[in-house]
Design a protein around this motif. Sequence first.
Motif, mmCIF file in Angstrom:
data_model
loop_
_atom_site.group_PDB
_atom_site.id
_atom_site.type_symbol
_atom_site.label_atom_id
_atom_site.label_comp_id
_atom_site.label_asym_id
_atom_site.label_seq_id
_atom_site.Cartn_x
_atom_site.Cartn_y
_atom_site.Cartn_z
ATOM 1 N N TYR A 6 0.813 -1.223 0.000
ATOM 2 C CA TYR A 6 0.000 0.000 0.000
ATOM 3 C C TYR A 6 0.845 1.272 0.000
ATOM 4 C CZ TYR A 6 -3.862 -3.100 1.090
ATOM 5 O OH TYR A 6 -4.795 -4.089 1.058
ATOM 6 N N ARG A 7 2.165 1.133 0.046
ATOM 7 C CA ARG A 7 3.051 2.309 0.024
ATOM 8 C C ARG A 7 3.640 2.564 -1.364
ATOM 9 N NH1 ARG A 7 0.615 1.919 4.172
ATOM 10 N NH2 ARG A 7 1.342 2.603 6.199
ATOM 11 N N SER A 11 0.017 2.275 -6.359
ATOM 12 C CA SER A 11 -1.093 1.608 -5.670
ATOM 13 C C SER A 11 -2.040 2.605 -5.021
ATOM 14 C CB SER A 11 -0.550 0.649 -4.609
ATOM 15 O OG SER A 11 -0.050 1.361 -3.510
ATOM 16 N N ARG A 12 -1.728 3.874 -5.124
ATOM 17 C CA ARG A 12 -2.516 4.891 -4.411
ATOM 18 C C ARG A 12 -3.754 5.333 -5.172
ATOM 19 N NH1 ARG A 12 2.681 8.350 -2.889
ATOM 20 N NH2 ARG A 12 3.734 6.714 -1.722
ATOM 21 N N ARG A 13 -3.871 4.980 -6.410
ATOM 22 C CA ARG A 13 -5.019 5.376 -7.231
ATOM 23 C C ARG A 13 -5.725 4.132 -7.750
ATOM 24 N NH1 ARG A 13 -4.335 9.386 -4.925
ATOM 25 N NH2 ARG A 13 -3.384 11.283 -5.649
ATOM 26 N N LYS A 16 -9.007 -0.581 -4.952
ATOM 27 C CA LYS A 16 -8.173 -1.103 -3.873
ATOM 28 C C LYS A 16 -8.113 -2.632 -3.876
ATOM 29 C CE LYS A 16 -7.378 0.090 0.953
ATOM 30 N NZ LYS A 16 -7.938 0.768 2.114
ATOM 31 N N TRP A 19 -4.899 -4.568 -4.869
ATOM 32 C CA TRP A 19 -3.829 -4.395 -3.897
ATOM 33 C C TRP A 19 -4.098 -5.200 -2.636
ATOM 34 C CZ3 TRP A 19 0.034 -2.876 -6.463
ATOM 35 C CH2 TRP A 19 -0.153 -2.060 -7.569
ATOM 36 N N LYS A 164 1.137 6.910 2.590
ATOM 37 C CA LYS A 164 -0.054 6.077 2.757
ATOM 38 C C LYS A 164 -1.036 6.305 1.629
ATOM 39 C CE LYS A 164 0.230 5.714 7.713
ATOM 40 N NZ LYS A 164 -0.407 5.888 9.001
ATOM 41 N N ARG A 165 -1.795 5.288 1.330
ATOM 42 C CA ARG A 165 -2.847 5.396 0.325
ATOM 43 C C ARG A 165 -3.961 6.257 0.904
ATOM 44 N NH1 ARG A 165 -5.331 2.078 -3.957
ATOM 45 N NH2 ARG A 165 -7.526 2.577 -3.929
#
Length: 184
Positions: A6-7, A11-13, A16, A19, A164-165
């Motif tokens: 998640y870092r 993976s932040r967009r 979810k 991931w 962080k996400r």
Amino acid sequence: AAALVYRLPFSRRGPKLPWKVLHGALALAAFALTALALAAVFGFHNARGTPNMYSLHSWLGLATVLLFCCQWFAGFASFLLPWAPAWLRALYKPVHVFFGSAILMLAMASCVSGINEKLFFSLKNGTAAYAHLPPEAVFANTLGLLILLFGVLVLWALAKPDWKRPEADTADTRQVPPLQCCWP
């Protein structure tokens, strides 16, 4: 690796769910490798007549594996199966994150204590100058320091808030949408 999924910047967009699946799959792969390692260790001890579970290293290791197993099943049930309500997931998430970090620290302690235990059994002369230590002692000490450095860097990455996400930008796609009913 599972803790850092998640870092990752990409993976932040987006959804979810992929991931979450990757996080769970990496953790499951780590658990499978751990189970193989435990079978090998107990088999080796039993074949040589060495007692099992006699040291701090073995106690830490078994506690780490048991906590990791509980963590994986609780995370799977809470975050991947479609039954858990959002309030329960929100309540459990900080606990899951904390125990993930605690299990990482326990794993580091298990590794370092195992390296020390092996050195104590292998090297009989504890009074030699460091320059005269056998190469395996230097290797083991270096490996222990690298394990600790790796763990500290992972914990730092997990604690860094801007890595962080974001929680609010995407819906949790793990949840199955409610059934649309045909009644008015």
